[in-house]
Motif scaffolding. Structure first.
Motif, PDB file in Angstrom:
ATOM      1  N   SER A 165      39.541  31.302  27.696  1.00 36.32           N
ATOM      2  CA  SER A 165      40.128  30.720  26.489  1.00 36.32           C
ATOM      3  C   SER A 165      41.639  30.881  26.430  1.00 36.32           C
ATOM      4  N   ARG A 166      42.218  31.632  27.358  1.00 36.18           N
ATOM      5  CA  ARG A 166      43.664  31.801  27.393  1.00 36.18           C
ATOM      6  C   ARG A 166      44.136  31.794  28.842  1.00 36.18           C
ATOM      7  N   PRO A 167      45.384  31.424  29.081  1.00 35.01           N
ATOM      8  CA  PRO A 167      45.888  31.409  30.453  1.00 35.01           C
ATOM      9  C   PRO A 167      45.818  32.795  31.087  1.00 35.01           C
ATOM     10  N   THR A 168      45.389  32.851  32.324  1.00 38.51           N
ATOM     11  CA  THR A 168      45.299  34.105  33.060  1.00 38.51           C
ATOM     12  C   THR A 168      45.840  33.895  34.463  1.00 38.51           C
ATOM     13  N   LYS A 169      45.956  34.989  35.197  1.00 43.74           N
ATOM     14  CA  LYS A 169      46.206  34.944  36.630  1.00 43.74           C
ATOM     15  C   LYS A 169      44.917  35.367  37.321  1.00 43.74           C
ATOM     16  N   PHE A 170      44.474  34.561  38.277  1.00 45.30           N
ATOM     17  CA  PHE A 170      43.256  34.910  38.998  1.00 45.30           C
ATOM     18  C   PHE A 170      43.630  35.625  40.280  1.00 45.30           C
ATOM     19  N   TRP A 171      43.113  36.850  40.423  1.00 44.08           N
ATOM     20  CA  TRP A 171      43.371  37.674  41.593  1.00 44.08           C
ATOM     21  C   TRP A 171      42.073  37.937  42.339  1.00 44.08           C
ATOM     22  N   ILE A 172      42.165  38.012  43.651  1.00 42.94           N
ATOM     23  CA  ILE A 172      41.017  38.342  44.477  1.00 42.94           C
ATOM     24  C   ILE A 172      41.472  39.363  45.509  1.00 42.94           C
ATOM     25  N   ALA A 173      40.598  40.312  45.824  1.00 49.25           N
ATOM     26  CA  ALA A 173      40.963  41.373  46.754  1.00 49.25           C
ATOM     27  C   ALA A 173      39.748  41.729  47.603  1.00 49.25           C
ATOM     28  N   GLY A 174      39.978  42.513  48.639  1.00 47.30           N
ATOM     29  CA  GLY A 174      38.880  42.907  49.504  1.00 47.30           C
ATOM     30  C   GLY A 174      39.217  44.139  50.305  1.00 47.30           C
ATOM     31  N   VAL A 175      38.150  44.773  50.819  1.00 49.02           N
ATOM     32  CA  VAL A 175      38.321  45.978  51.626  1.00 49.02           C
ATOM     33  C   VAL A 175      37.061  46.202  52.443  1.00 49.02           C
ATOM     34  N   ASP A 176      37.203  46.870  53.561  1.00 47.31           N
ATOM     35  CA  ASP A 176      36.049  47.252  54.373  1.00 47.31           C
ATOM     36  C   ASP A 176      35.220  48.306  53.635  1.00 47.31           C
ATOM     37  N   GLY A 177      33.900  48.197  53.752  1.00 46.97           N
ATOM     38  CA  GLY A 177      33.023  49.199  53.158  1.00 46.97           C
ATOM     39  C   GLY A 177      32.539  48.826  51.773  1.00 46.97           C
ATOM     40  N   GLU A 178      31.808  49.773  51.161  1.00 45.98           N
ATOM     41  CA  GLU A 178      31.142  49.505  49.886  1.00 45.98           C
ATOM     42  C   GLU A 178      31.978  49.943  48.695  1.00 45.98           C
ATOM     43  N   VAL A 179      32.197  49.006  47.798  1.00 40.79           N
ATOM     44  CA  VAL A 179      32.811  49.261  46.498  1.00 40.79           C
ATOM     45  C   VAL A 179      31.772  48.940  45.434  1.00 40.79           C
ATOM     46  N   ALA A 180      31.590  49.860  44.483  1.00 40.94           N
ATOM     47  CA  ALA A 180      30.603  49.649  43.427  1.00 40.94           C
ATOM     48  C   ALA A 180      31.228  49.155  42.136  1.00 40.94           C
ATOM     49  N   ARG A 181      32.486  49.549  41.896  1.00 37.35           N
ATOM     50  CA  ARG A 181      33.163  49.173  40.655  1.00 37.35           C
ATOM     51  C   ARG A 181      34.650  49.049  40.920  1.00 37.35           C
ATOM     52  N   VAL A 182      35.316  48.155  40.177  1.00 29.83           N
ATOM     53  CA  VAL A 182      36.750  47.963  40.373  1.00 29.83           C
ATOM     54  C   VAL A 182      37.419  47.684  39.033  1.00 29.83           C
ATOM     55  N   ASP A 183      38.602  48.228  38.864  1.00 32.25           N
ATOM     56  CA  ASP A 183      39.409  47.973  37.666  1.00 32.25           C
ATOM     57  C   ASP A 183      40.737  47.362  38.087  1.00 32.25           C
ATOM     58  N   PHE A 184      41.141  46.310  37.383  1.00 30.87           N
ATOM     59  CA  PHE A 184      42.455  45.701  37.563  1.00 30.87           C
ATOM     60  C   PHE A 184      43.337  46.209  36.416  1.00 30.87           C
ATOM     61  N   LEU A 185      44.362  46.981  36.738  1.00 31.76           N
ATOM     62  CA  LEU A 185      45.218  47.614  35.742  1.00 31.76           C
ATOM     63  C   LEU A 185      46.476  46.786  35.527  1.00 31.76           C
ATOM     64  N   LEU A 186      46.811  46.549  34.251  1.00 33.70           N
ATOM     65  CA  LEU A 186      47.974  45.739  33.895  1.00 33.70           C
ATOM     66  C   LEU A 186      49.199  46.616  33.678  1.00 33.70           C
ATOM     67  N   THR A 187      50.361  45.998  33.742  1.00 33.18           N
ATOM     68  CA  THR A 187      51.607  46.738  33.541  1.00 33.18           C
ATOM     69  C   THR A 187      51.742  47.255  32.116  1.00 33.18           C
ATOM     70  N   ASP A 188      51.029  46.644  31.161  1.00 33.29           N
ATOM     71  CA  ASP A 188      51.110  47.105  29.771  1.00 33.29           C
ATOM     72  C   ASP A 188      50.059  48.155  29.454  1.00 33.29           C
TER      73      ASP A 188
END
Length: 333
Positions: A252-275
């Motif tokens: 419903s509002r403009p965003t930036k879409f980010w995608i990331a990756g890494v070798d191995g298993e990740v169960a949870r991820v947080d994207f932290l903002l500058t604010d």
């Protein structure tokens, strides 16, 4: 006049007598970026035809306009320029006259998916897909001039093209398929899949290592949007890499879409903002790329870092968004 990368290669090798159209030093970053994407697309060549006609500057519209204004952490200095505060006259007319057009920000308009293949075409052969592509909470976008003439009214196509040509150097050509005038064309839901090189499957029926790839669907076929720029992040022991940061208007509002990756298993991820805000990301482990984790989020603000956690809840990695000053550096963060 826009040249293909193959034509550029011939010019740089000295094939032919006319070198007047060679780009100047100020375009080396753009060539580097296009070359990296070209190498990536050549690795995806088995996905379909059309690689040889990839225009040198066709992809740079997204590379330039899809990056943010920057922040204290991981600042994108390649985009230090004023942000428009209102719609351009062309965007205003498109909003009035194109059925289904919608205003998505103070200066941006999105046109509905015309269900027409944009250029350059790079269809994906289903035989080279590893597993099933995943529908993302994001949309693929292209510029008006990415589509064949006749897709949109002449006034719109020609108007955007005039803007794209307006700042061009006569000897260097101009970018095409950009979001000039603040106009984006939806190509529908973005998909994430993995494309195998070669003929897709070996004698055992197992696929060769594959390349995570953003794609969209037109009709019954999938088409390449972009590769990750590198797949070093999928090697054992390598750290995380972050890609994208492009404008998205799926929520419903403009965003930036980010995608990331890494070798191995990740169960949870947080994207932290500058604010200080935190956006939980979505994770796909061992599905897009065997043995690897890919994760993504729509971020309503400036991204500072990405934090991953393992199945036991322990923190695995804190990855600050890398500072960058050129489109090449900003492609992989």
């Amino acid at each position: 006049m826009t040249r293909t990368l193959l034509e550029l290669e011939r010019e740089l090798r000295g094939d032919g007598d006319d070198h007047s159209a060679l780009p100047g030093p100020d375009r080396l970053d753009a060539i580097h970026l296009a070359g990296r994407r070209y190498r990536r697309r050549r690795r995806l060549a088995s996905a379909g035809a059309g690689v040889a006609t990839l225009a040198l500057v066709a992809g740079l519209g997204w590379a330039v306009t899809g990056l943010g204004d920057g922040a204290a952490i991981g600042r994108d200095r390649s985009a230090d320029r004023p942000v428009p505060t209102k719609l351009s006259p062309l965007a205003e007319r498109a909003l009035r006259e194109i059925p289904g057009a919608r205003k998505v920000s103070a200066y941006q308009v999105v046109l509905p998916d015309p269900d027409v293949v944009s250029e350059p075409e790079l269809p994906i052969d289903p035989e080279v897909l590893v597993g099933e592509p995943i529908a993302l909470p994001a949309t693929s976008y292209a510029g008006v001039t990415s589509f064949p003439e006749g897709t949109f009214p002449e006034w719109l196509h020609d108007g955007v093209q005039r803007i794209e040509r307006g700042g061009a150097d006569p000897e260097e050509g101009w970018s095409v398929g950009t979001f000039a005038a603040g106009i984006h064309v939806s190509e529908g839901t973005a998909w994430l899949g993995c494309v195998a090189p070669g003929d897709g499957a070996g004698p055992s029926g197992e696929h060769d290592p594959c390349t995570p790839t953003l794609m969209h669907r037109t009709g019954d076929d999938l088409y390449v949007d972009w590769g990750m720029g590198t797949d070093d992040f999928l090697e054992e022991g390598s750290g995380m890499e972050i890609f994208g940061g492009r404008d998205d208007f799926t929520t419903s509002r403009p965003t930036k879409f980010w995608i990331a990756g890494v070798d191995g298993e990740v169960a949870r991820v947080d994207f932290l903002l500058t604010d200080g805000g935190v956006v939980p990301g979505q994770v796909a482990y061992d599905t897009v790329s065997p043995g690897d984790s890919m994760f993504w989020a729509n971020v309503p603000g400036e991204l500072a870092r990405v934090v991953t956690y393992g199945p036991d809840g322990a923190m695995l990695e804190v990855h600050p968004l890398k500072d960058c000053s050129t489109p090449v550096e900003c492609e992989v963060r």
